[in-house]
Scaffold this motif. Structure first.
Motif, PDB file in Angstrom:
ATOM      1  N   CYS A 509       5.413  -1.185  -2.670  1.00  0.00           N
ATOM      2  CA  CYS A 509       6.524  -0.441  -3.237  1.00  0.00           C
ATOM      3  C   CYS A 509       6.619   0.892  -2.513  1.00  0.00           C
ATOM      4  O   CYS A 509       5.647   1.633  -2.428  1.00  0.00           O
ATOM      5  CB  CYS A 509       6.294  -0.210  -4.726  1.00  0.00           C
ATOM      6  N   CYS A 512       6.185   3.979  -5.256  1.00  0.00           N
ATOM      7  CA  CYS A 512       4.905   4.363  -5.866  1.00  0.00           C
ATOM      8  C   CYS A 512       3.696   3.888  -5.069  1.00  0.00           C
ATOM      9  O   CYS A 512       2.561   4.196  -5.418  1.00  0.00           O
ATOM     10  CB  CYS A 512       4.808   3.836  -7.297  1.00  0.00           C
ATOM     11  N   HIS A 514       2.533   0.897  -4.810  1.00  0.00           N
ATOM     12  CA  HIS A 514       1.854  -0.256  -5.387  1.00  0.00           C
ATOM     13  C   HIS A 514       1.863  -1.422  -4.388  1.00  0.00           C
ATOM     14  O   HIS A 514       2.878  -1.739  -3.790  1.00  0.00           O
ATOM     15  CB  HIS A 514       2.565  -0.674  -6.678  1.00  0.00           C
ATOM     16  N   CYS A 549       9.487  -3.455  -8.642  1.00  0.00           N
ATOM     17  CA  CYS A 549       8.066  -3.164  -8.664  1.00  0.00           C
ATOM     18  C   CYS A 549       7.517  -3.326 -10.078  1.00  0.00           C
ATOM     19  O   CYS A 549       8.045  -2.734 -11.024  1.00  0.00           O
ATOM     20  CB  CYS A 549       7.825  -1.736  -8.169  1.00  0.00           C
ATOM     21  N   GLU A 551       5.013  -2.034 -11.343  1.00  0.00           N
ATOM     22  CA  GLU A 551       4.410  -0.797 -11.802  1.00  0.00           C
ATOM     23  C   GLU A 551       5.456   0.226 -12.220  1.00  0.00           C
ATOM     24  O   GLU A 551       5.351   0.847 -13.272  1.00  0.00           O
ATOM     25  CB  GLU A 551       3.550  -0.165 -10.691  1.00  0.00           C
ATOM     26  N   CYS A 552       6.479   0.449 -11.365  1.00  0.00           N
ATOM     27  CA  CYS A 552       7.389   1.560 -11.623  1.00  0.00           C
ATOM     28  C   CYS A 552       8.847   1.111 -11.691  1.00  0.00           C
ATOM     29  O   CYS A 552       9.762   1.928 -11.782  1.00  0.00           O
ATOM     30  CB  CYS A 552       7.230   2.642 -10.548  1.00  0.00           C
TER      31      CYS A 552
HETATM   32 ZN    ZN Z   1       6.477   1.014  -7.587  1.00  0.00          ZN
END
Ligand code: ZN
Ligand code: ADP
Ligand code: ZN
Length: 804
Positions: A509, A512, A514, A549, A551-552
């Motif tokens: 990503c 972030c 990731h 993503c 994660e974010c």
């Molecule tokens: Zn991310």
């Protein structure tokens, strides 16, 4: 009572011993060491290797069982290979059975039926006449049903009256080809020809052919020569004029006719100096290890060829090892051109059946020279005169599963047995070998000049950080782009190397950072464009490429890194007029694909050959004047003390691809760390300087060649269990080794989880530890319960190359 001592095919450590079996009378005359047999083992029937014969057993007779069958009528392992197998098992801490199996082609593990084939019209012994009773081929099992003497059978085999034919029932069967021949006398064919209706042109063509060539001919060849089809032949078979027969063909993956024969060249002074001591060792039958350190293009291959010629002239045999990737057609051609059909080739691009046929040509002593990858070092020759390991620094010579052996060690062991030289050749020898040569353990010969006296191509190192600062965000520096364009205009060719070891096309990503990892293995998943899937290269887990993503939730998740495919696209954007051939695992998977792409490039159907490590060596194209290395430092940062050495080796190898002939060559190396000594010294071809620098570092951090290493890797699904077991191993080691010996760990392996199994390791660094193998074996034995019942795995590598 005759007893066979058998190593049985059971993969468990307490079974690393021989078992006694009674040899039934029928087998007694033929049984020999090195044959495989079928024996009862508990309730099962399994296979095993006969390693010894005896007249008595330590067990009372009623406890002994007879063996059930012999698989081979001639031994598959020579007595030298039996000894070598035991040595190998002791050296690498593996089971005897594993070592024996590693020395044989895979097909021999398959099931097959045996047939007996009569080859002569002459009268055979009465029981053999009964065996065949008018048939040409009978099933081997008939021997047993009719109670026929194995001894007679073997005599008849040895005198060439009958033969054994193995019919593999697994998929790798032997290859059969249909042969056509006349079923009647030639005058009969002529009569038919006269009576033939005028419009039967094709039949007449066939008849004409067989009148002139009455011998059997392969149907394929016949149809090709006459430009006919099968129906035409069938018509004459139906009339009883021709017959067909299936014959086993020995697959020879190379058509030996296609090679133009070469003869020995007049050697240069340097070559001469290198070969003389080797030739002396051949002549006087003395073992010794020779390290030929010669720059690329210095004519090492010619030295090998002429040394082998001496060996062949002495009626001895030669093994040449080449790394898998350099088993290019070019390398094979050099040996076939010099020794013709006296060469067998063993490498992984052959089908299992083809490999088996090549192995049989060795086993039957039909060839004197073998060119092959690592396992060819076990070729069942009995009169070896030389063994050669080309590109000795290649890590493919180390096998990474059981038995974890290095081909160099096996070669030296066999060299001692056969009193013959072992030759190691490289432009960039391993520090281990070079250090041994410095100490006089190996004999060193240095070739500093190319045979054509041309200088090595000039290397320009480009700092990619500066490119970025100057606003160039592509993967191609301005210098490289300009150089490529210039070569294309001059109709010269370019080799571009993407150093993929340590790199992969992972998904990251950009918001972030990731990175998508495999949930079972703790390594980044690899993006596969074709299927738009992410894949784990260790456990094969696949999942779709995410759009956002996890994660974010950013939608800026992209695949990253530089696959060859991606570079190819970028290259097309940057230099649209370039014609590119991409060579990587994807484009060379199909058999023959490798050869085809290389031929296209050599026929100048493309300007650029873009590829991974596999293009770095062995290739020789006169029109290549530019070599570009896209990412020189991609493996410098791996957790591996050999990272610098490998980088230096790769850069030197690939530079050798340019300007080998009349046109001067140039190399452009792109890197983010131009100041690193391995890149800096590779750019000036300064092996000596590199060796000194690297040796200092090895000394300071105590790595080989200053110490020996052992890597013990423990794995289990339960995290705690792995840590505890590894800890216990480390403690037991520390308690029992010498004071100077260092035991590191337990630490998580760099790949700390594979297929849901946690992995911990400990490393031993030692200088002198004569009892270390026994100690480790004893420690492992303490875990035998856990290994058997709980599936705890302990892998020991006595000479680790992959520290992951
Ligand atoms: Zn991310
Ligand atoms: P290396 O294996 O050391 O990289 P090669 O064996 O590929 O080098 O040799 C480089 C080239 O030199 C080849 O084209 C080879 O045919 C040629 N060659 C080898 N020996 C001689 C010689 N004595 N005289 C002329 N050319 C030679
Ligand atoms: Zn995985």
């Amino acid at each position: 009572m005759k007893i066979a001592k058998v190593i049985v095919d059971v993969q468990a450590s307490p079974i690393n011993q021989t078992f006694d079996y009674i040899i039934p009378d029928a087998y007694e005359p033929i049984i020999e060491k090195g044959m495989r047999v079928i024996i009862p083992f508990g309730p099962r029937k399994i296979t095993g290797f006969v390693v010894d014969l005896d007249n008595e057993s330590t067990l009372p007779e009623h406890k002994l069982k007879p063996l059930l069958d012999v698989i081979d009528i001639t031994p598959v392992l020579t007595s030298e290979l039996l000894d070598l197998g035991k040595w190998l098992a002791q050296q690498t801490l593996c089971l005897y059975i594993t070592a024996f199996q590693a020395m044989l082609p895979h097909v021999l593990k398959a099931k097959y039926e045996k047939h007996l084939v009569r080859l002569t019209e002459d009268r055979l012994l009465p029981d053999l006449e009964m065996l065949f009773s008018g048939y040409e081929t009978v099933d081997f099992e008939r021997l047993k049903t009719l109670n026929i003497s194995y001894y007679h059978v073997r005599q008849a085999i040895q005198s060439g009256d009958i033969m054994i034919r193995y019919v593999v029932t697994s998929r790798e069967t032997k290859k059969y080809e249909t042969y056509i021949q006349p079923a009647v006398e030639p005058h009969k064919l002529e009569e038919t020809l006269i009576d033939l209706p005028k419009n039967a042109k094709r039949q007449s063509q066939l008849l004409h052919f067989f009148i002139e060539h009455p011998d059997a001919i392969s149907q394929n060849k016949l149809l090709r020569t006459l430009n006919l089809n099968r129906a035409n032949v069938e018509a004459l078979i139906d009339k009883g004029l021709l017959t067909e027969e299936k014959q086993e063909v020995f697959r020879n993956p190379y058509d030996d006719q296609q090679f133009t024969r070469t003869t020995a060249r007049q050697l240069t002074t340097e070559q001469q100096q290198a070969i003389i001591p080797i030739q002396n060792a051949i002549k006087t039958e003395q073992h010794g290890v020779f390290l030929v350190h010669g720059v690329t293009g210095s004519g090492k291959t010619e030295i090998y060829l002429q040394a082998i010629q001496d060996v062949v002239d002495k009626d001895q045999e030669a093994i040449v090892l080449v790394p898998e990737i350099s088993l290019t057609p070019q390398m094979v051609t050099q040996f076939k051109s010099r020794f013709g059909s006296n060469v067998a080739v063993l490498h992984s691009a052959l089908s299992a059946g083809e490999k088996y046929d090549e192995w049989r040509r060795i086993h039957r002593k039909e060839v004197q020279v073998v060119v092959g990858a690592r396992s060819a070092i076990f070729a069942p020759f009995e009169n070896l005169g030389i063994m050669i390991i080309d590109e000795e620094h290649e890590t493919t010579y180390k096998q990474e599963d059981q038995p974890r052996y290095h081909a160099r060690d096996v070669a030296i062991k066999r060299g001692k047995t056969h009193h013959c030289p072992v030759v190691l050749g490289s432009a960039t020898p391993t520090l281990e070998s070079y250090a041994r040569a410095q100490k006089g353990v190996y004999k060193l010969a240095t070739l500093n000049k190319r045979t054509n006296e041309r200088a090595m191509p000039k290397v320009e190192v480009v700092d990619m950080r500066e490119e970025l600062h100057a606003g160039n965000r592509t993967m191609f520096s301005r210098d490289l782009q300009a150089a490529i364009t210039e070569r294309i205009q001059r109709k010269e060719q370019i080799v571009l190397l993407l150093n993929r070891r340590g790199y992969s096309t992972f998904v990251m990503c950009r918001d972030c950072g990731h990175v998508k990892e495999c949930p079972h293995c703790d390594i980044a998943l690899t993006y596969h464009k074709k299927t738009n899937q992410l894949k784990c290269h260790y456990c094969s887990k696949e999942e779709p490429m995410p759009n956002i993503c996890p994660e974010c939730q950013s939608d800026l998740i992209r695949y990253f890194g530089t696959g060859t495919q991606r570079i190819e696209e970028a290259l097309r954007d940057a230099i649209p007029e370039a014609r590119v051939i991409r060579m990587d695992v994807d484009t060379t998977r199909r058999k023959g694909a490798h050869e085809k792409l290389l031929k296209q490039f050599s026929d100048q159907e493309a300007d650029i050959l873009l590829g991974t490590q596999m293009i770095a060596k062995g290739l020789d194209f006169p029109n290549v004047t530019l070599v570009g290395v896209l990412t020189a430092d991609s493996m410098l940062h791996l957790p591996d003390f050999r990272a610098s050495e490998k980088t230096f080796q790769l850069l030197t190898q690939v530079s050798g691809r340019a300007g080998r002939h009349d046109l001067p060559g140039k190399v452009i190396v792109q890197t983010y760390t131009p100041e690193h000594y391995s890149i800096d010294l590779a750019s000036t071809y300064d092996f000596q300087q590199f060796y000194q620098r690297e040796m200092q570092i090895r000394k300071r951090f105590q790595y080989p060649p200053y110490v020996f290493l052992v890597l013990i890797t423990v794995s289990h699904v339960n995290h705690v269990k792995v840590i505890q077991s590894t800890q216990k191993i480390a403690q037991l080691l520390i308690k029992n080794v010498r004071q100077e010996t260092v035991v590191l760990g337990p630490t998580p392996s760099p790949l700390s989880r594979i297929k849901d199994r946690y992995r911990y390791q400990c490393m031993i660094k030692y200088k002198d530890e004569p009892k270390l193998r026994q100690l480790i074996q004893k420690i492992i034995n303490q875990f035998s319960e856990d290994i058997r019942k709980e599936n705890l795995q302990i892998a020991v590598d006595m000479q680790p190359y992959q520290l992951m």
